[in-house]
Design an enzyme around this catalytic site. Structure first.
Site, PDB file in Angstrom:
ATOM      1  N   GLU A  43      23.262 -58.505   5.227  1.00  0.00           N
ATOM      2  CA  GLU A  43      22.547 -57.342   6.172  1.00  0.00           C
ATOM      3  C   GLU A  43      22.609 -57.791   7.322  1.00  0.00           C
ATOM      4  OE1 GLU A  43      20.211 -58.874   3.504  1.00  0.00           O
ATOM      5  OE2 GLU A  43      20.295 -57.188   1.940  1.00  0.00           O
ATOM      6  N   HIS A  80      16.319 -64.453   2.858  1.00  0.00           N
ATOM      7  CA  HIS A  80      16.190 -63.789   4.307  1.00  0.00           C
ATOM      8  C   HIS A  80      15.847 -64.545   5.345  1.00  0.00           C
ATOM      9  CE1 HIS A  80      16.302 -59.434   3.431  1.00  0.00           C
ATOM     10  NE2 HIS A  80      16.830 -59.871   2.266  1.00  0.00           N
ATOM     11  N   ASN A  96      19.691 -60.150   8.976  1.00  0.00           N
ATOM     12  CA  ASN A  96      19.645 -61.808   8.607  1.00  0.00           C
ATOM     13  C   ASN A  96      20.862 -62.503   9.325  1.00  0.00           C
ATOM     14  OD1 ASN A  96      17.404 -61.387   6.788  1.00  0.00           O
ATOM     15  ND2 ASN A  96      18.757 -60.542   5.522  1.00  0.00           N
TER      16      ASN A  96
END
Length: 321
Positions: free
Chosen positions: A107, A38, A110
């Site tokens: 996602e 992340h 990130n």
């Protein structure tokens, strides 16, 4: 027997601590490990987001037995797939063959940081499929030229190529991703204990391949403290991938979860030190057909007490699943 894994959660501890925690996890007997990849934490309270690939390099040299895996890397926007292939090959060499490359469609949390926008999910799956094609071509050796819909590769070659290359896992959350994973992946990844996902994976070619799940837990001798910590740091978890993949930052996750109560979190995440409650939380994954289940202990400062307790109480109980 189901294998039990340990998660290096880059969002809740610094890089030095993550590696130290993994060394202890290997000592206490966890079967494998995974690491989140992340750029942002989910919530400000987590407070960390170090570079997973540097952590993996250090972890590969600090440990001797425990397998390593990304859970998961998005090889499409923040990283070009040719670079992901190089990173994965390097970690496979550093770990003497203990690495698996877990991939997913990513996602917004990130991927937004490079300013490329956030495409719809069907486009993200197209990008992921093309990325896997590029990575496998590079793992096969020799020079690679690729001019596709989403990616270009010009005379790329991996000069340090492991044998064998890392197995590739693909994260799934619905029919479309299961079809992709069944065709392209060596293993399947999911954070939900849904047997239907594994059945779909099998239909599309995944039968007999490993399936890796993950769930959060929050050990603390004080159950109230465990619930409070889980609510503070992990209340986002219940949103599910379809929601969590779209939100752009920690403020959005804070707003989206502002009405989640501690009791709501405690209903979905085992909190405290009741071994049986933890076993019952893991059981649905085993019954759904997951061959490997990675635990996420919530709280960066709570890892060593959890690992000590896991060695004495939790892992022996989970071995019975």
């Amino acid at each position: 027997m189901v294998q039990i894994g340990y998660t290096m959660m880059t969002e809740q501890a610094g890089p030095v601590e993550l590696v130290d925690h993994l060394v202890r996890a290997e000592e206490v007997g966890f079967d494998f490990s995974v690491v989140s990849d992340h750029y942002f934490p989910w919530l400000d309270a987590q407070g960390h987001a170090s570079y997973a690939w540097s952590v993996l390099g250090a972890a590969a040299r600090a440990t001797a037995r425990i397998p390593l895996m990304t859970y998961v890397t998005c090889p499409t926007i923040r990283y070009h797939p040719a670079v992901v292939a190089q990173k994965a090959a390097t970690v496979q060499l550093l770990s003497h063959g203990r690495f698996r490359l877990g991939l997913g469609a990513g996602e917004n949390l990130n991927e937004h940081v490079v300013g490329g926008g956030w495409p719809p999910v069907d486009v993200r799956h197209e990008m992921l499929e093309e990325a896997v094609e590029v990575i496998r071509a590079l793992f096969a050796g020799g020079y690679v030229n690729h001019h596709g819909t989403h990616f270009d590769v010009e005379s790329a070659k991996l000069w340090d190529l492991p044998e064998p290359p890392p197995p590739i896992g693909v994260a799934v959350s619905g029919e479309q991703s299961c079809e992709l994973a069944g065709r392209l992946a060596d293993l399947v990844i999911s954070t939900e204990p849904e047997g239907g996902l594994l059945e779909a994976f099998d239909r599309y070619g995944g039968a007999g391949k490993p399936r890796v799940g993950q769930l959060p837990v929050c050990y603390d001798p004080d159950a109230g403290a465990a619930v409070a910590r889980a609510h503070e740091q992990f209340r986002w978890f219940g949103g599910g991938w379809k929601v969590n993949s779209e939100l752009p930052g920690t403020a959005a996750f804070a707003a989206a979860t502002q009405f989640v109560r501690p009791d709501d979190v405690a209903a979905s995440i085992p909190c405290g030190d009741d071994v049986e409650a933890f076993v019952e939380a893991v059981r649905p994954y085993a019954e759904a057909g997951f061959s490997e289940i990675a635990l996420v202990q919530i709280g960066g400062d709570a890892q060593y007490p959890f690992l000590d307790w896991a060695e004495k109480s939790l892992l022996p109980a989970l071995r019975e699943l």
